[in-house]
Design a protein around this motif. Structure first.
Motif, mmCIF file in Angstrom:
data_model
loop_
_atom_site.group_PDB
_atom_site.id
_atom_site.type_symbol
_atom_site.label_atom_id
_atom_site.label_comp_id
_atom_site.label_asym_id
_atom_site.label_seq_id
_atom_site.Cartn_x
_atom_site.Cartn_y
_atom_site.Cartn_z
ATOM 1 N N ASN A 69 -3.339 3.494 -1.353
ATOM 2 C CA ASN A 69 -3.659 2.883 -2.642
ATOM 3 C C ASN A 69 -2.870 1.582 -2.759
ATOM 4 N N GLU A 70 -3.539 0.530 -3.259
ATOM 5 C CA GLU A 70 -2.886 -0.771 -3.327
ATOM 6 C C GLU A 70 -2.163 -0.960 -4.658
ATOM 7 N N THR B 246 0.856 -1.187 0.000
ATOM 8 C CA THR B 246 0.000 0.000 0.000
ATOM 9 C C THR B 246 0.891 1.236 0.000
ATOM 10 N N ARG C 200 -0.132 -4.127 -6.759
ATOM 11 C CA ARG C 200 -0.069 -5.592 -6.755
ATOM 12 C C ARG C 200 0.718 -6.059 -7.982
ATOM 13 N N VAL D 85 -3.499 -1.663 -9.849
ATOM 14 C CA VAL D 85 -3.622 -0.532 -8.935
ATOM 15 C C VAL D 85 -5.050 -0.505 -8.417
ATOM 16 N N ASN D 86 -5.184 -0.653 -7.116
ATOM 17 C CA ASN D 86 -6.506 -0.694 -6.480
ATOM 18 C C ASN D 86 -7.414 -1.735 -7.142
ATOM 19 N N GLY D 87 -6.807 -2.898 -7.433
ATOM 20 C CA GLY D 87 -7.564 -4.028 -7.948
ATOM 21 C C GLY D 87 -7.757 -4.063 -9.445
ATOM 22 N N ARG D 88 -7.313 -3.031 -10.169
ATOM 23 C CA ARG D 88 -7.504 -2.992 -11.619
ATOM 24 C C ARG D 88 -6.149 -3.087 -12.314
ATOM 25 N N LEU E 240 -5.485 8.054 -8.727
ATOM 26 C CA LEU E 240 -5.191 7.624 -7.366
ATOM 27 C C LEU E 240 -5.930 8.524 -6.392
ATOM 28 N N HIS E 241 -6.462 7.946 -5.347
ATOM 29 C CA HIS E 241 -7.169 8.741 -4.361
ATOM 30 C C HIS E 241 -6.244 9.103 -3.203
#
Length: 641
Positions: free
Chosen positions: A136-137, A70, A139, A105-108, A131-132
């Motif tokens: 932010n994740e 994160t 992966r 990024v954030n699951g996408r 990005l917020h």
């Protein structure tokens, strides 16, 4: 007990630098510092060449578990994502990219598939994302299990800008945006700083600590043992307990496992108490018979670590690679190590230093006299030396093995790997030391290339045996269980001491007043082995070996001739290429480390230098070598294990 073992942990606030500097327009995320690395592994071998560790998806054809972290963003908005990677097989093949992976990024997932564009390390464009503010994740998602690799992720609010590609520019970027650029933290002051946690380094650290020295042991991997660890899996070779100092080597029995050469030793003197101990252990625990390319448990990683950590005067720093050396008036005053997981830098001040890195990394950075490659006959006077000096060295082994399974196990076709047919394929289930590459390459700066070519050979040969060989039924129920990704090196730099041991010293039985370690391994030199009909670079080696009588390695081979307070032990000591063929095995190197620890204790006691020990305190060193510092007999003997 003061124990400063450096363990892998994530420093989110250090990586997500916009939290630290709210006005920052960009950040650099070194992926080895992810919160969870999943099935990805950290590879530091190429740091001299690329300036950083990287993460490797080493799944042997099965995609590895995602790595996840994160990052903190101080200002929401559009950002461009760049991923530093390479298509590692492109140098040899255009038949596909084996190391493909995604970044989500954030699951996408980003639109790009990474590891597909260029053979050299470069920044691959991942496009723009929103990005917020806050967490932010990120992966890493492996797609193949075939050694995809990622060095870093660059995130910038300047969507038209690209990160730098040049080596100097990359260094400046890391210094600006990661902990690498921060002032090193003082780790401590030591009587002896041992750099390199292989067998020689472990023995040097324990020997010195048992004789009253305060010691730092700095190792750039998460485990101790070097080639004799679960990462490389080479058994301990050479005999110990030899005259004139039969107690040298007892420490090896505390550190290492019972192995093939222990059993060989027991046969040479079957009536001795030591032989009885060896045979007793092997009778009760046949699984302790260890040589090359065996299960991880054979190599005793935890045994080594427990022994080192049991000494209150040893501070162990794992995952820490020495990158800088400070010298003053021909002496080393401090070395700086970088934690390969967090990027944190530590400064080790010392009175004495021991280079047990194998690659002579400390000596090189200090400006020590060194050699690499083969000496000419005129230079060394050796009858077997070539007419002209050259850069040929012994290579790096990437060992492997397979396991039998109850049901048939598939293995992917590997069009991008080396291609074999019935004439060139090697129908075996285990690859030993002779799966050796890079004998004509630079073993330090080309190590990624050397290791990768070996992987192409292993995967290509196994794919043929599993899928196309007329004998594929023999391999149907076998699974490729382990392939090394850390290369097992034999030779690179050698540091020059007051004596340079040569071939004629080994064959003629030269005697020195400072005879220390008795070596027993033959002159065992390796050369490329070509397979008839195979037109690629060699991926195998053969051994040209000569038996010798046991001979002494002088103490003066164990310290630098021009860096006043630098010892060395292991394969980087003061020998010619030919002599290295004998002294390089790990039991011999371990005894070198034991002697270095003794000499360091004398340096501390008398306020002298390694050379001063030879000139003024040699009788004391001989007394210590006579006594030894190890526990006589195997710790396992008579135990209830």
């Amino acid at each position: 007990m003061i124990l400063r073992t450096i363990r892998s942990f994530a420093l989110l606030a250090l990586l997500a630098l916009p939290f630290h500097a709210a006005a920052a327009r960009d950040m650099l995320v070194e992926v080895e510092s992810f919160d969870r690395r999943g099935g990805w592994v950290v590879d530091q071998q190429s740091m001299p060449a690329i300036g950083s560790p990287y993460m490797l998806a080493h799944g042997l054809g099965n995609p590895v578990e995602d790595a996840v972290t994160t990052i903190g963003i101080s200002r929401a908005g559009r950002y461009r994502i760049w991923v530093r990677t390479r298509d590692w097989a492109r140098r040899w093949s255009r038949a596909g990219s084996p190391g493909r992976f995604e970044v989500a990024v954030n699951g996408r997932p980003l639109q790009a598939v990474f590891g597909t564009e260029r053979e050299e390390w470069h920044w691959q464009d991942g496009g723009t994302v929103t990005l917020h503010r806050g967490g932010n994740e990120l992966r890493l998602h492996d797609l193949t299990g075939f050694d995809g690799r990622c060095d870093a992720i660059y995130i910038t609010s300047d969507t038209l800008a690209a990160p730098p590609e040049g080596e100097e520019e990359m260094t400046r970027l890391r210094q600006r945006l990661t902990p690498v650029g921060r002032r090193p933290r003082k780790a401590g002051e030591y009587d002896l700083v041992v750099v390199g946690g292989g067998i020689a380094g472990c023995c040097a650290a324990v020997s010195a600590a048992r004789l009253g020295c305060r010691v730092a042991l700095v190792q750039d991997r998460p485990v101790l043992g070097g080639n004799n660890s679960s990462e490389v899996r080479v058994g301990l070779s050479g005999l110990i307990g030899q005259p004139p100092y039969p107690n040298l080597g007892n420490l090896l029995d505390e550190i290492g496992s019972v192995g093939y050469w222990n059993a060989h030793e027991a046969k040479t003197d079957p009536a001795s108490e030591r032989s009885a101990q060896i045979n007793d252990i092997l009778a009760r625990h046949p699984e302790k018979m260890t040589h090359n390319a065996g299960p991880a448990s054979n190599y005793g990683d935890e045994k080594k670590r427990r022994l080192v950590e049991s000494h209150p005067d040893i501070d162990l720093y794992l995952n820490t690679r020495v990158t800088d050396v400070e010298c003053r008036n021909g002496r080393i005053v401090a070395v700086t190590g970088q934690n390969i997981i967090t990027g944190e830098r530590l400064r080790f001040e010392g009175t004495m230093f021991a280079d047990c890195t194998g690659d002579a990394g400390v000596g090189f950075l200090a400006g020590a006299d060194l050699r690499m490659g083969r000496e000419s006959r005129a230079q060394s006077g050796e009858p077997s030396a070539p007419e002209r000096a050259d850069s040929l060295v012994m290579g790096t082994s990437v060992q492997w093995y397979s396991e039998e399974t109850a049901e048939p196990v598939p293995f992917p076709e590997c069009e991008w790997a080396l291609q074999f047919d019935e004439k060139t394929a090697i129908p075996i289930t285990r690859g030993d030391w002779d799966w050796e590459t890079g004998l004509d390459k630079d073993q330090i700066y080309d190590i990624e290339l050397i290791r990768d070519y070996a992987l192409l050979a292993v995967y290509g040969n196994w794919a043929y045996l599993k899928n196309r060989s007329p004998r594929r039924e023999e391999f149907a129920r076998r699974r490729l269980a382990w392939v090394a990704y850390i290369g097992g090196k034999r030779e690179s730099r050698r540091l020059m001491g007051d004596v340079v041991l040569r071939e004629q010293d080994l064959t003629e039985g030269s005697r020195y007043d400072d005879a220390a370690v008795t070596a027993t391994w033959g002159i065992d030199l390796h050369y490329p082995h070509r397979i008839e009909g195979f037109d690629g670079e060699p991926f195998l080696a053969y051994s040209d070996s000569r038996e010798i009588e046991p001979y002494p390695v002088p103490y003066r081979c164990l310290y630098s001739r021009n860096i006043e307070n630098l010892f060395m032990a292991g394969r980087n000591i003061s020998v010619t290429h030919i002599a290295l063929g004998s002294v390089r095995v790990m039991r011999t190197g371990g005894m070198m480390g034991e002697v270095v620890g003794m000499a360091a204790a004398l340096c501390r006691r008398h306020g002298t230098t390694p050379r001063g020990v030879y000139q003024r305190h040699l009788p004391e060193l001989k007394a210590l070598m006579t006594a030894g510092v190890g526990t006589e007999g195997f710790p396992e003997a008579g135990s209830a294990e």
